[in-house]
Scaffold this motif. Sequence first.
Motif, PDB file in Angstrom:
ATOM      1  N   ALA A  69       0.748  -1.295   0.186  1.00 50.87           N
ATOM      2  CA  ALA A  69      -0.011   0.000   0.080  1.00 50.87           C
ATOM      3  C   ALA A  69       1.005   1.590   0.308  1.00 50.87           C
ATOM      4  CB  ALA A  69      -0.441   0.038   1.245  1.00 50.87           C
ATOM      5  N   ALA A  70       2.062   1.298   0.392  1.00 50.62           N
ATOM      6  CA  ALA A  70       3.045   2.386   0.956  1.00 50.62           C
ATOM      7  C   ALA A  70       3.784   2.854  -0.841  1.00 50.62           C
ATOM      8  CB  ALA A  70       3.558   2.043   1.994  1.00 50.62           C
ATOM      9  N   MET A  71       3.937   1.616  -1.499  1.00 52.55           N
ATOM     10  CA  MET A  71       4.547   2.084  -2.470  1.00 52.55           C
ATOM     11  C   MET A  71       4.258   2.409  -3.340  1.00 52.55           C
ATOM     12  SD  MET A  71       7.272   1.434  -4.322  1.00 52.55           S
ATOM     13  CE  MET A  71       8.664   0.014  -3.322  1.00 52.55           C
ATOM     14  N   ARG A  72       2.300   1.593  -3.376  1.00 54.40           N
ATOM     15  CA  ARG A  72       1.784   2.137  -4.130  1.00 54.40           C
ATOM     16  C   ARG A  72       1.614   3.906  -4.087  1.00 54.40           C
ATOM     17  NH1 ARG A  72      -2.839  -0.090  -6.903  1.00 54.40           N
ATOM     18  NH2 ARG A  72      -2.223  -2.469  -6.406  1.00 54.40           N
ATOM     19  N   CYS A  73       1.308   4.125  -2.928  1.00 52.64           N
ATOM     20  CA  CYS A  73       0.742   5.255  -2.621  1.00 52.64           C
ATOM     21  C   CYS A  73       2.547   5.568  -2.934  1.00 52.64           C
ATOM     22  CB  CYS A  73       0.868   5.816  -1.617  1.00 52.64           C
ATOM     23  SG  CYS A  73       0.246   7.444  -0.441  1.00 52.64           S
ATOM     24  N   LEU A  74       3.113   5.662  -3.495  1.00 55.90           N
ATOM     25  CA  LEU A  74       4.764   6.254  -3.023  1.00 55.90           C
ATOM     26  C   LEU A  74       4.434   6.668  -5.091  1.00 55.90           C
ATOM     27  CD1 LEU A  74       7.354   4.790  -1.557  1.00 55.90           C
ATOM     28  CD2 LEU A  74       6.676   7.022  -0.752  1.00 55.90           C
ATOM     29  N   VAL A  75       4.322   5.349  -5.945  1.00 52.63           N
ATOM     30  CA  VAL A  75       3.794   5.068  -7.871  1.00 52.63           C
ATOM     31  C   VAL A  75       2.835   6.424  -7.628  1.00 52.63           C
ATOM     32  CG1 VAL A  75       3.809   4.140  -9.355  1.00 52.63           C
ATOM     33  CG2 VAL A  75       5.119   2.994  -7.781  1.00 52.63           C
ATOM     34  N   GLU A  76       1.842   6.785  -7.045  1.00 53.51           N
ATOM     35  CA  GLU A  76       0.789   7.101  -7.613  1.00 53.51           C
ATOM     36  C   GLU A  76       0.911   9.000  -7.048  1.00 53.51           C
ATOM     37  OE1 GLU A  76      -2.049   6.743  -9.091  1.00 53.51           O
ATOM     38  OE2 GLU A  76      -1.739   4.478  -9.487  1.00 53.51           O
ATOM     39  N   TYR A  77       1.911   9.095  -6.417  1.00 55.46           N
ATOM     40  CA  TYR A  77       2.473  10.420  -5.837  1.00 55.46           C
ATOM     41  C   TYR A  77       2.853  11.128  -7.104  1.00 55.46           C
ATOM     42  CZ  TYR A  77       3.616  14.093  -3.368  1.00 55.46           C
ATOM     43  OH  TYR A  77       3.830  15.910  -3.298  1.00 55.46           O
ATOM     44  N   GLN A  78       2.715  12.181  -7.513  1.00 60.95           N
ATOM     45  CA  GLN A  78       3.520  13.534  -8.531  1.00 60.95           C
ATOM     46  C   GLN A  78       4.705  13.723  -8.087  1.00 60.95           C
ATOM     47  OE1 GLN A  78       1.482  13.435 -11.761  1.00 60.95           O
ATOM     48  NE2 GLN A  78       1.079  11.687 -10.673  1.00 60.95           N
ATOM     49  N   TRP A  79       5.672  13.754  -7.088  1.00 60.40           N
ATOM     50  CA  TRP A  79       6.889  14.052  -6.708  1.00 60.40           C
ATOM     51  C   TRP A  79       7.041  15.936  -8.277  1.00 60.40           C
ATOM     52  CZ3 TRP A  79       7.899  11.960  -2.864  1.00 60.40           C
ATOM     53  CH2 TRP A  79       7.702  10.869  -2.702  1.00 60.40           C
ATOM     54  N   PRO A  80       6.485  17.035  -6.843  1.00 54.83           N
ATOM     55  CA  PRO A  80       7.276  17.595  -7.526  1.00 54.83           C
ATOM     56  C   PRO A  80       8.728  18.026  -7.162  1.00 54.83           C
ATOM     57  CG  PRO A  80       5.960  17.958  -5.693  1.00 54.83           C
ATOM     58  CD  PRO A  80       5.694  16.785  -5.504  1.00 54.83           C
ATOM     59  N   GLY A  81       9.220  17.031  -6.104  1.00 50.32           N
ATOM     60  CA  GLY A  81      10.404  17.853  -5.913  1.00 50.32           C
ATOM     61  C   GLY A  81      11.352  16.522  -6.513  1.00 50.32           C
ATOM     62  N   ASN A  82      10.644  15.470  -6.935  1.00 53.81           N
ATOM     63  CA  ASN A  82      11.259  14.417  -7.411  1.00 53.81           C
ATOM     64  C   ASN A  82      12.289  13.870  -6.023  1.00 53.81           C
ATOM     65  OD1 ASN A  82      11.374  14.950 -10.915  1.00 53.81           O
ATOM     66  ND2 ASN A  82      12.027  17.148  -9.861  1.00 53.81           N
ATOM     67  N   ILE A  83      13.715  13.334  -7.032  1.00 57.18           N
ATOM     68  CA  ILE A  83      14.025  11.780  -6.133  1.00 57.18           C
ATOM     69  C   ILE A  83      15.227  12.963  -5.163  1.00 57.18           C
ATOM     70  CG2 ILE A  83      16.454  10.524  -5.947  1.00 57.18           C
ATOM     71  CD1 ILE A  83      16.499  10.612  -9.322  1.00 57.18           C
ATOM     72  N   ARG A  84      14.950  13.403  -4.819  1.00 56.41           N
ATOM     73  CA  ARG A  84      15.281  14.604  -3.351  1.00 56.41           C
ATOM     74  C   ARG A  84      13.921  13.917  -2.961  1.00 56.41           C
ATOM     75  NH1 ARG A  84      16.797  19.645  -5.033  1.00 56.41           N
ATOM     76  NH2 ARG A  84      19.310  18.795  -6.076  1.00 56.41           N
ATOM     77  N   GLU A  85      12.981  14.703  -3.362  1.00 57.54           N
ATOM     78  CA  GLU A  85      11.503  14.749  -2.313  1.00 57.54           C
ATOM     79  C   GLU A  85      11.514  13.516  -1.797  1.00 57.54           C
ATOM     80  OE1 GLU A  85       7.314  15.844  -2.343  1.00 57.54           O
ATOM     81  OE2 GLU A  85       7.873  16.035  -4.215  1.00 57.54           O
ATOM     82  N   LEU A  86      11.782  12.111  -2.880  1.00 56.58           N
ATOM     83  CA  LEU A  86      11.561  11.480  -2.024  1.00 56.58           C
ATOM     84  C   LEU A  86      12.342   9.919  -0.740  1.00 56.58           C
ATOM     85  CD1 LEU A  86      10.360   7.704  -2.789  1.00 56.58           C
ATOM     86  CD2 LEU A  86      12.082   7.651  -4.228  1.00 56.58           C
ATOM     87  N   GLU A  87      13.823  10.684  -1.400  1.00 60.62           N
ATOM     88  CA  GLU A  87      14.627  10.449  -0.424  1.00 60.62           C
ATOM     89  C   GLU A  87      14.452  10.784   0.831  1.00 60.62           C
ATOM     90  OE1 GLU A  87      19.388  10.695  -0.241  1.00 60.62           O
ATOM     91  OE2 GLU A  87      18.573  11.744  -1.715  1.00 60.62           O
TER      92      GLU A  87
END
Length: 470
Positions: A362-380
């Motif tokens: 569920a958490a991974m699905r949430c990460l995949v669906e998010y748009q990430w305006p901050g890109n990899i830095r935000e994911l980190e």
Amino acid sequence: MGEQVEQSSMMLEDREQLLEMYNSIFDIIYNWIVVVDRQGIIRMINSRYCHFLGVEQQEAVGKHVTEIIENTRMHIVAQNGRREIGDIQQIKGNKMIADRIPIYQKGQLIGAVGTVIFKDVVELDAYVKRVGHMEKELDFYKKELKKALGTDNTFDNIIGTSQALQRAMNLAKRVASTKSNVLLLGESGTGKGLFASAIHNASPRSEYPLIKVNCAAIPSELLESELFGYEGGAFTGAKKGGKPGKFELAHKSSIFLDEIGDLPLNMQAKLLKVLQEKEIERVGGVKSQKVDIRIIAATNRNLEEMVKEKTFREDLYYRLNVINIRIPSLRERKEDIPMLADYLIRKTAKEMDRFVTEISPAAMRCLVEYQWPGNIRELENVIERAFNLVDKEAGITLKQLPTYLVAEQETEAVYAETSLKEAVEAVERKTISRCLNETMGNKYQTARLLGISRTSLYEKMEKYGIEVSK
């Protein structure tokens, strides 16, 4: 007449002193040396060589070289004029490495000089081992320096298999070995610095560390001295001996100019001069010095629009834009998110010394669906935040993810194919966040809307990591 005699006497005295100095150097030099004439008669031999041979210098000089040195070929070289380098010669039971070089004067062969570089093969072996050890040490310190500067990344450190990323990587690999300037384009947090390091470390300049400059982080009044360096006393507060600039430090290496779009116009002109003339001049300096540098520039701004608006020099743009590589945003390569998340979890677990090895579906699905305006830095940052909230679990679940990230997704997308517990927690989290937004963060009113006590609300907010904006 008297002056001429005095001058001649002084010249003769100078020559005698010079000759005496040459003889002293010849005699004390570490290598063993012998000089023979065309007939193979010894004319000079240093004391170190004589000591090994067990003869006096006066006894050796004037005799044929074969009478003094066994297995010698000096007389042969003095006759045929052909040099012999690195020849193994056995003397008194020792295998030695000797050089024999013919001597010419005004084009005529007049003799030969011989030197024993290594007294025996064991000495050569020790020398080779010592040099090899020094090379290993040098290589180690170079690697450590790169690690300390954060410039030891290669293309293997770029995570992802998406077509968009592979296109960028393939182009970067192709141009890495060239001298051409490279312009990296992409949003903030896409990994432009990682690409710059990978390109440099795949280039012939990788022996030297990559020099990094963030053009947006340095105040404009300090930028010139940072880039070009300064001489002592160039301005108030300048170091006594001066200071080399980033371009000077990047000689024979690469320099990464991040946020190049933030470079002031006056500095753009100076950078253009460096690119055109391949030389720099320190602030307060009076002479220029040549530099051999490769520029890797990066920006998240539209330089073409800036050129049209006259805020970025057109001539500099074309100088930098020899090869441009567009690095895709994270939302353009969502198929890479599971791989990136797994990599970041392992990396963060090592850095924080925490036993967290996985992430729930569920958490991974949430990460995949998010748009990430901050890109990899935000994911980190999201992964690191989750690590700080993980309690006894050995994995990251929905409750460790930020509220804004989970609330953005539709409920069905969040808890589909998850456990009942996770689904309930996802609904709870989203409902509490929505109520808090409706009440402008008023916890008393939120508790009333939800039909729970304020104590229960506080507990659930802490459990789900829900924070109220102030």
